[in-house]
Design a protein around this motif. Structure first.
Motif, PDB file in Angstrom:
ATOM      1  N   UNK A 233       0.839  -1.198   0.000  1.00  0.00           N
ATOM      2  CA  UNK A 233       0.000   0.000   0.000  1.00  0.00           C
ATOM      3  C   UNK A 233       0.877   1.252   0.000  1.00  0.00           C
ATOM      4  N   UNK A 234       1.884   1.288   0.873  1.00  0.00           N
ATOM      5  CA  UNK A 234       2.766   2.453   0.949  1.00  0.00           C
ATOM      6  C   UNK A 234       3.476   2.685  -0.382  1.00  0.00           C
ATOM      7  N   UNK A 235       3.882   1.624  -1.019  1.00  0.00           N
ATOM      8  CA  UNK A 235       4.568   1.743  -2.307  1.00  0.00           C
ATOM      9  C   UNK A 235       3.619   2.318  -3.366  1.00  0.00           C
ATOM     10  N   UNK A 236       2.416   1.793  -3.424  1.00  0.00           N
ATOM     11  CA  UNK A 236       1.422   2.248  -4.389  1.00  0.00           C
ATOM     12  C   UNK A 236       1.034   3.708  -4.136  1.00  0.00           C
ATOM     13  N   UNK A 237       0.786   4.025  -2.883  1.00  0.00           N
ATOM     14  CA  UNK A 237       0.377   5.390  -2.537  1.00  0.00           C
ATOM     15  C   UNK A 237       1.529   6.368  -2.782  1.00  0.00           C
ATOM     16  N   UNK A 238       2.745   5.953  -2.554  1.00  0.00           N
ATOM     17  CA  UNK A 238       3.902   6.801  -2.840  1.00  0.00           C
ATOM     18  C   UNK A 238       3.965   7.174  -4.310  1.00  0.00           C
ATOM     19  N   UNK A 239       3.684   6.214  -5.160  1.00  0.00           N
ATOM     20  CA  UNK A 239       3.657   6.480  -6.599  1.00  0.00           C
ATOM     21  C   UNK A 239       2.514   7.432  -6.954  1.00  0.00           C
ATOM     22  N   UNK A 240       1.357   7.254  -6.298  1.00  0.00           N
ATOM     23  CA  UNK A 240       0.221   8.151  -6.541  1.00  0.00           C
ATOM     24  C   UNK A 240       0.559   9.572  -6.115  1.00  0.00           C
ATOM     25  N   UNK A 241       1.211   9.713  -4.966  1.00  0.00           N
ATOM     26  CA  UNK A 241       1.565  11.027  -4.441  1.00  0.00           C
ATOM     27  C   UNK A 241       2.443  11.788  -5.431  1.00  0.00           C
ATOM     28  N   UNK A 242       3.370  11.083  -6.043  1.00  0.00           N
ATOM     29  CA  UNK A 242       4.279  11.723  -7.008  1.00  0.00           C
ATOM     30  C   UNK A 242       3.535  12.302  -8.205  1.00  0.00           C
ATOM     31  N   UNK A 243       2.375  11.735  -8.526  1.00  0.00           N
ATOM     32  CA  UNK A 243       1.641  12.202  -9.704  1.00  0.00           C
ATOM     33  C   UNK A 243       0.665  13.334  -9.384  1.00  0.00           C
ATOM     34  N   UNK A 244       0.444  13.608  -8.082  1.00  0.00           N
ATOM     35  CA  UNK A 244      -0.478  14.681  -7.721  1.00  0.00           C
ATOM     36  C   UNK A 244       0.133  16.040  -8.056  1.00  0.00           C
ATOM     37  N   UNK A 245      -0.708  16.950  -8.483  1.00  0.00           N
ATOM     38  CA  UNK A 245      -0.260  18.320  -8.724  1.00  0.00           C
ATOM     39  C   UNK A 245      -0.190  19.052  -7.387  1.00  0.00           C
ATOM     40  N   UNK A 246       0.467  20.206  -7.396  1.00  0.00           N
ATOM     41  CA  UNK A 246       0.524  21.013  -6.180  1.00  0.00           C
ATOM     42  C   UNK A 246      -0.881  21.402  -5.731  1.00  0.00           C
ATOM     43  N   UNK A 247      -1.751  21.656  -6.675  1.00  0.00           N
ATOM     44  CA  UNK A 247      -3.131  22.017  -6.356  1.00  0.00           C
ATOM     45  C   UNK A 247      -3.863  20.863  -5.668  1.00  0.00           C
ATOM     46  N   UNK A 248      -3.622  19.647  -6.113  1.00  0.00           N
ATOM     47  CA  UNK A 248      -4.259  18.478  -5.506  1.00  0.00           C
ATOM     48  C   UNK A 248      -3.728  18.205  -4.104  1.00  0.00           C
ATOM     49  N   UNK A 249      -2.516  18.669  -3.828  1.00  0.00           N
ATOM     50  CA  UNK A 249      -1.903  18.457  -2.515  1.00  0.00           C
ATOM     51  C   UNK A 249      -2.321  19.507  -1.485  1.00  0.00           C
ATOM     52  N   UNK A 250      -2.985  20.575  -1.934  1.00  0.00           N
ATOM     53  CA  UNK A 250      -3.356  21.664  -1.029  1.00  0.00           C
ATOM     54  C   UNK A 250      -4.125  21.193   0.199  1.00  0.00           C
ATOM     55  N   UNK A 251      -5.171  20.366   0.064  1.00  0.00           N
ATOM     56  CA  UNK A 251      -5.902  19.943   1.276  1.00  0.00           C
ATOM     57  C   UNK A 251      -5.011  19.218   2.285  1.00  0.00           C
ATOM     58  N   UNK A 252      -4.087  18.435   1.801  1.00  0.00           N
ATOM     59  CA  UNK A 252      -3.188  17.690   2.679  1.00  0.00           C
ATOM     60  C   UNK A 252      -2.162  18.622   3.330  1.00  0.00           C
ATOM     61  N   UNK A 253      -1.702  19.624   2.563  1.00  0.00           N
ATOM     62  CA  UNK A 253      -0.785  20.616   3.126  1.00  0.00           C
ATOM     63  C   UNK A 253      -1.479  21.418   4.222  1.00  0.00           C
ATOM     64  N   UNK A 254      -2.750  21.760   4.010  1.00  0.00           N
ATOM     65  CA  UNK A 254      -3.508  22.506   5.016  1.00  0.00           C
ATOM     66  C   UNK A 254      -3.704  21.677   6.286  1.00  0.00           C
ATOM     67  N   UNK A 255      -4.019  20.412   6.123  1.00  0.00           N
ATOM     68  CA  UNK A 255      -4.169  19.532   7.292  1.00  0.00           C
ATOM     69  C   UNK A 255      -2.841  19.399   8.042  1.00  0.00           C
ATOM     70  N   UNK A 256      -1.754  19.319   7.309  1.00  0.00           N
ATOM     71  CA  UNK A 256      -0.441  19.199   7.936  1.00  0.00           C
ATOM     72  C   UNK A 256      -0.109  20.469   8.714  1.00  0.00           C
ATOM     73  N   UNK A 257      -0.447  21.634   8.165  1.00  0.00           N
ATOM     74  CA  UNK A 257      -0.201  22.893   8.867  1.00  0.00           C
ATOM     75  C   UNK A 257      -1.034  22.973  10.145  1.00  0.00           C
TER      76      UNK A 257
END
Length: 64
Positions: free
Chosen positions: A25-49
């Protein structure tokens, strides 16, 4: 928690229902994360902040 870790936990919960092993799962999700745009990562960045602010607040309270 980092934005990547938040994303990873969320996605592995979804994939875990397919009886996939965590390491796969971690391997698969890691590959998915690499394909996300910065815009798609915004919700996760906000949660991390928010989590970082919570952590800093809790550690400050312990120091007082």
């Amino acid at each position: 928690m980092t934005s990547y870790f938040i994303y990873n936990l969320e996605q592995c919960k979804l994939l875990k229902s397919d009886d996939i092993k965590y390491k796969d799962c971690f391997k698969l999700v890691g590959e998915q994360w690499k394909t996300l745009t910065d815009e798609q990562k915004i919700p996760y960045n906000e949660l991390a902040e928010k989590d970082k602010a919570r952590y800093l607040d809790e550690t400050k309270q312990l120091q007082d």
